[in-house]
Design a protein around this motif. Structure first.
Motif, PDB file in Angstrom:
ATOM      1  N   SER A  57      33.890  12.850  66.174  1.00  0.00           N
ATOM      2  CA  SER A  57      32.903  13.830  65.624  1.00  0.00           C
ATOM      3  C   SER A  57      33.732  14.059  63.588  1.00  0.00           C
ATOM      4  CB  SER A  57      33.235  15.127  65.723  1.00  0.00           C
ATOM      5  OG  SER A  57      33.141  16.358  65.335  1.00  0.00           O
ATOM      6  N   ALA A  58      33.563  15.071  63.366  1.00  0.00           N
ATOM      7  CA  ALA A  58      34.538  14.674  62.090  1.00  0.00           C
ATOM      8  C   ALA A  58      35.441  13.152  61.649  1.00  0.00           C
ATOM      9  CB  ALA A  58      34.989  16.446  61.435  1.00  0.00           C
ATOM     10  N   GLY A  75      27.650  21.536  60.652  1.00  0.00           N
ATOM     11  CA  GLY A  75      28.400  22.480  61.120  1.00  0.00           C
ATOM     12  C   GLY A  75      26.828  23.140  62.009  1.00  0.00           C
ATOM     13  N   PRO A  76      26.848  25.082  62.456  1.00  0.00           N
ATOM     14  CA  PRO A  76      28.407  25.051  62.397  1.00  0.00           C
ATOM     15  C   PRO A  76      29.759  23.900  62.984  1.00  0.00           C
ATOM     16  CG  PRO A  76      26.633  25.753  64.469  1.00  0.00           C
ATOM     17  CD  PRO A  76      26.220  25.180  62.906  1.00  0.00           C
ATOM     18  N   ALA A  87      25.356  20.158  70.622  1.00  0.00           N
ATOM     19  CA  ALA A  87      26.768  20.870  71.023  1.00  0.00           C
ATOM     20  C   ALA A  87      27.239  21.453  72.182  1.00  0.00           C
ATOM     21  CB  ALA A  87      26.673  21.829  69.829  1.00  0.00           C
ATOM     22  N   GLY A  88      26.861  20.451  72.826  1.00  0.00           N
ATOM     23  CA  GLY A  88      27.212  20.975  74.248  1.00  0.00           C
ATOM     24  C   GLY A  88      26.194  21.713  75.218  1.00  0.00           C
TER      25      GLY A  88
END
Length: 393
Positions: free
Chosen positions: A82-83, A113-114, A357-358
């Motif tokens: 990710s980040a 985001g979020p 996001a899952g």
């Protein structure tokens, strides 16, 4: 003889790293990849490997240190999510443009985001144009097998590019599955020792590295990267063939599952391919001709090969676990549609965005998508060419 074990995807990749025993591993923890450097550092502390582990202050530093080690002739790797991958952005481009055959374990997680810690492919897709080879796994076994194949691909003299081995965060990284491991001696023979004939920071051949590249040279350097990326297709297949002889498990640029006579095919990548396969089995029992094309290698993108594999079906659903924000679909949708057009394969192609996001993706979702494709082809039913799956109203 295969060693039967139960492992999470992170444990499986860590075990592969132990068997390869690379020279240097700089890393910085980030969910859901943290277990990989944690497990590797445990192996080192227990004397099971002699890799130099470097704890650093950020993911940018992790990739910088990995680049430095690889440039000095050391077999090197790191891991992130990710980040963390986003923070490495500048360094990803340098690793590829400097033609460094390092490896990264990427545990896919949504980019902010979020803020969210669950799986989608926005991190890997965000780095799709950085010059890295990208290979995606459906399950823990594939995460292990793919990692073992990474260095023979990266270090081949026709390639010399970094390789990103990707698996889905939490879905495979933390879930425990039955897995077959190879014996250490087989892995060592397969991967081999890293003894580069040339490397960037060779003290016997001092050169200046990193100065400004004028226009007369920069474009040629980028073309050479592209030539190496294209050549890596052949190398990936050669390494997979060698791996199959050793392990008995076969890999290609993609897997075709029950596609031989399929009218409708779902093209998908990562862990959700298992869900799609189960749905296909269920629908086949009902007499419906459906199949799955599971993309394993996203970079280099096998455009001609995909077009050839899809040319005899009536429609394809292209599943993206990432949004491109281009108002027209996801990255996989864009590239597959371009591949079909360029190769004059004129079939219906519909892009779906799923699992961001899952968000859950189920067998019933797959069945609904196949029903939509059939309705469009057989009844002329209008459907959105680009829509989200399981979007709450």
């Amino acid at each position: 003889m295969a060693i039967k074990e139960r492992m999470s995807g992170n444990e499986a990749v860590s075990y592969a790293i132990r068997q390869i025993n690379p020279d240097v591993m700089p890393a910085f923890p980030i969910t859901p990849s943290t277990e990989i450097p944690q497990q590797v550092s445990t192996y080192i502390a227990n004397g099971e490997m002699d890799t130099e582990f470097i704890p650093v202050e950020s993911e940018h530093s992790a990739m910088s240190a990995t680049i430095g080690a690889e440039a000095a002739g050391a077999r090197s790797l790191t891991a992130t999510s990710s980040a963390g991958l986003a923070l490495m952005w500048e360094e990803l481009l340098l690793a590829a443009s400097n033609r460094l055959p390092l490896v990264m374990a990427l545990v896919n997680r949504t980019l902010s985001g979020p803020i969210n810690i669950n799986c989608d492919h926005s991190d890997g897709m965000g780095a799709r144009d950085t010059g890295w080879i990208q290979i995606y796994a459906e399950n823990n076994q594939e995460a292990y097998d793919n990692f073992l194949q990474a260095y023979p691909i990266a270090e081949d003299e026709r390639v010399h590019l970094p390789v990103m081995i990707c698996q889905d965060g939490f879905i495979t990284s933390h879930a425990v599955e039955n897995i077959e491991l190879l014996e250490d001696n087989l892995v060592k023979d397969f991967v081999g020792e890293y003894e580069p004939e040339e490397y960037l920071l060779n003290p016997g051949k001092p050169i200046a590295v990193g100065p400004y590249s004028v226009s007369n040279y920069a474009m040629e350097a980028k073309k050479n990267q592209e030539i190496a990326m294209e050549a890596s297709k052949e190398v990936i297949l050669e390494v997979a063939e060698k791996f199959a002889k050793m392990a008995g498990r076969e890999y290609g640029l993609f897997e075709e599952y029950r596609t031989e006579d399929a009218d409708y095919i779902m093209l998908i990548m990562g862990s959700a391919a298992g869900t799609a396969k189960q749905a296909v089995d269920d629908l086949r029992e009902q007499g419906k001709k459906v199949g799955v094309l599971k993309l394993r290698v996203f970079r280099p993108f096998p455009a001609k090969e995909i077009a050839e594999a899809l040319k005899n079906c009536k429609a394809v659903a292209i599943l993206d676990r990432c949004e491109s924000y281009n108002s027209n679909g996801g990255p996989l949708g864009s590239e597959v549609k371009a591949a079909l057009f360029d190769n004059k394969v004129m079939i219906e192609a519909v892009n779906y965005i799923y699992g961001l996001a899952g968000r859950d993706f189920t067998i019933s979702d797959v069945e609904e998508i196949f029903a939509e494709l059939a309705g469009k082809v057989e009844n002329g039913t209008e459907i959105e060419e680009y829509r989200y799956v399981r979007l709450r109203k």
